[in-house]
Enzyme design. Structure first.
Site, mmCIF file in Angstrom:
data_model
loop_
_atom_site.group_PDB
_atom_site.id
_atom_site.type_symbol
_atom_site.label_atom_id
_atom_site.label_comp_id
_atom_site.label_asym_id
_atom_site.label_seq_id
_atom_site.Cartn_x
_atom_site.Cartn_y
_atom_site.Cartn_z
ATOM 1 N N SER A 99 76.116 27.516 62.525
ATOM 2 C CA SER A 99 75.299 26.875 61.491
ATOM 3 C C SER A 99 73.900 27.461 61.398
ATOM 4 O O SER A 99 73.106 27.040 60.547
ATOM 5 C CB SER A 99 75.186 25.369 61.769
ATOM 6 O OG SER A 99 74.541 25.134 63.008
ATOM 7 N N TYR A 100 73.551 28.415 62.258
ATOM 8 C CA TYR A 100 72.206 28.985 62.233
ATOM 9 C C TYR A 100 72.052 29.910 61.026
ATOM 10 O O TYR A 100 72.799 30.885 60.870
ATOM 11 C CB TYR A 100 71.920 29.770 63.515
ATOM 12 C CG TYR A 100 71.637 28.925 64.730
ATOM 13 C CD1 TYR A 100 71.551 27.535 64.657
ATOM 14 C CD2 TYR A 100 71.436 29.510 65.979
ATOM 15 C CE1 TYR A 100 71.294 26.772 65.766
ATOM 16 C CE2 TYR A 100 71.168 28.754 67.109
ATOM 17 C CZ TYR A 100 71.109 27.376 67.008
ATOM 18 O OH TYR A 100 70.848 26.613 68.117
ATOM 19 N N GLY A 101 71.064 29.600 60.214
ATOM 20 C CA GLY A 101 70.826 30.365 58.995
ATOM 21 C C GLY A 101 70.674 29.410 57.828
ATOM 22 O O GLY A 101 71.431 28.444 57.698
ATOM 23 N N GLY A 107 75.098 31.438 59.142
ATOM 24 C CA GLY A 107 75.836 32.361 60.000
ATOM 25 C C GLY A 107 75.117 33.671 60.263
ATOM 26 O O GLY A 107 75.643 34.553 60.948
#
Length: 371
Positions: A99-101, A107
């Site tokens: 979920s990073y972004g 992603g």
């Protein structure tokens, strides 16, 4: 570890002692002995389940996050230099999440990590030793083990690697969707049994849920390798210390994220010099009461010829955890590496914990952390 007994509970009695019984700060002076060698030696690496990792890893939350950390794709070259420096200095643990972004960059952290690994200019043996610990979000549409396995395969595709080091549940749904929880656990089992991950872990699990998932995974023949929680001198309340005790008892390695309290323990910010963005409100509420702790960090840093962040990270290491401070620049990586290769004394650990207890406001816990 020998310093693990210096807990906040023990600290209360020392803090409440009369001033006549307290040792002067000069009694804590440590002779400066230069370290000849790398930030840490191979025998100082840490066992985490079937893996062997550096005593500190680096977090990559900022790699793709525009809202909180101001990421821009123009930063990618600097991020690769930062990654290369870390690996060249023995860091082999990198934490990320699917979920990073932000927005279309969802992603991005995983994509960048995979790219940086492929393009690392050093020896293949060093590159092959890198351990990626990624977290899978408990999105409401991930309702079956098969959907969780699909999420794991998507992460593998983004990173273009054959196997993930540690596959972690990003958070528990026990607080709001308990019926989904067992499916997530079975998803971990499935990705482990299919050989997609070398080990499994959890993030933001409180003490009760941590014991439950450990026992469930054990019954399925899957060892729980790690538990990742917010853990720092700003976040050492009863629940966090109980989680630490459970990890020690059950052989789970605790990974401490936000070891610098989102930047509050760097000494860089004051009430009149706040960071930009959403952090400003939180910092304005907590920083005014942090002077006792920041003063103690500053005193020890000066005595040790270290920086405030290095002392704060070293406290996490002394507590037997693996801190994963976030890095965006070569300068940050170089400074964080200075937290390795030495240890605070038990007296210094106590000094810091007493000062932390004197600070009236503490870091808020992640809203997803369960009981």
């Amino acid at each position: 570890m020998p310093l693990a007994s210096a807990t906040p509970t023990a600290c209360f009695s020392r803090c409440s002692a009369s001033s006549e019984t307290m040792l002067p700060s000069s009694a804590f002076k440590i002779p400066k002995i230069p370290r000849l060698g790398p930030p840490f030696w191979p025998w100082e690496k840490v066992k985490m389940g079937p893996l062997t990792v550096s005593p500190m890893g680096f977090g990559t939350w900022a790699w793709g996050n525009q809202l909180l950390w101001g990421y821009q794709e123009a930063m990618d070259g600097d991020l690769q230099d930062t990654f290369n420096l870390a690996v060249e200095n023995g860091i082999n643990l990198f934490d990320t999440a699917d979920s990073y972004g932000t927005g279309r960059l969802n992603g991005q952290s995983e994509r960048l990590l995979g790219k940086f690994i492929r393009e690392f200019p050093g020896r293949k043996r060093v590159r092959d030793d890198i351990v990626i610990a990624t977290k899978f979000a408990a999105y409401p549409w991930r309702l079956t083990p098969a959907q969780f396995v699909k999420a794991c395969k998507s992460s593998l595709d983004r990173m273009q690697i054959e196997k993930i080091g540690i596959g972690q549940l990003h958070w528990s749904t026990a607080n709001y969707a308990p019926i989904q929880e067992l499916a997530l656990w079975d998803g971990l089992v499935a990705m482990y049994e299919k050989g997609l991950v070398q080990a499994v872990g959890v993030s933001n699990y409180g003490p009760k849920q941590l014991v439950k998932i450990h026992d469930y995974l054990k019954s399925r023949g899957v060892p729980l390798c790690s538990a990742q929680v917010q853990f720092s001198l700003l976040s050492m309340g009863a629940d966090q210390m109980q989680i630490k005790d459970i990890c020690d008892t059950l052989g789970i390695r605790l990974i401490s994220y936000s070891p610098l309290g989102l930047g509050m323990l760097t000494g860089k910010y004051t009430s009149s010099n706040l960071p930009s963005g959403p952090r400003a409100l939180l910092f304005s509420q907590i920083l005014p009461g942090l002077e006792p702790l920041l003063t103690a960090l500053r005193e020890i840093a000066q005595r040790r010829d270290k920086t405030i962040p290095q002392v704060a990270i070293n406290w996490c290491i002394c507590m037997g955890t693996i801190p994963i401070p976030g890095v965006k620049t070569v300068k940050q990586a170089e400074e964080n590496l200075g937290a390795l290769g030495w240890r605070l004394s038990s007296e210094e650990v106590s000094q810091l914990e007493c000062a932390a207890q004197e600070s009236p406001r503490k870091m808020i816990q992640n809203i997803f952390q369960t009981r």
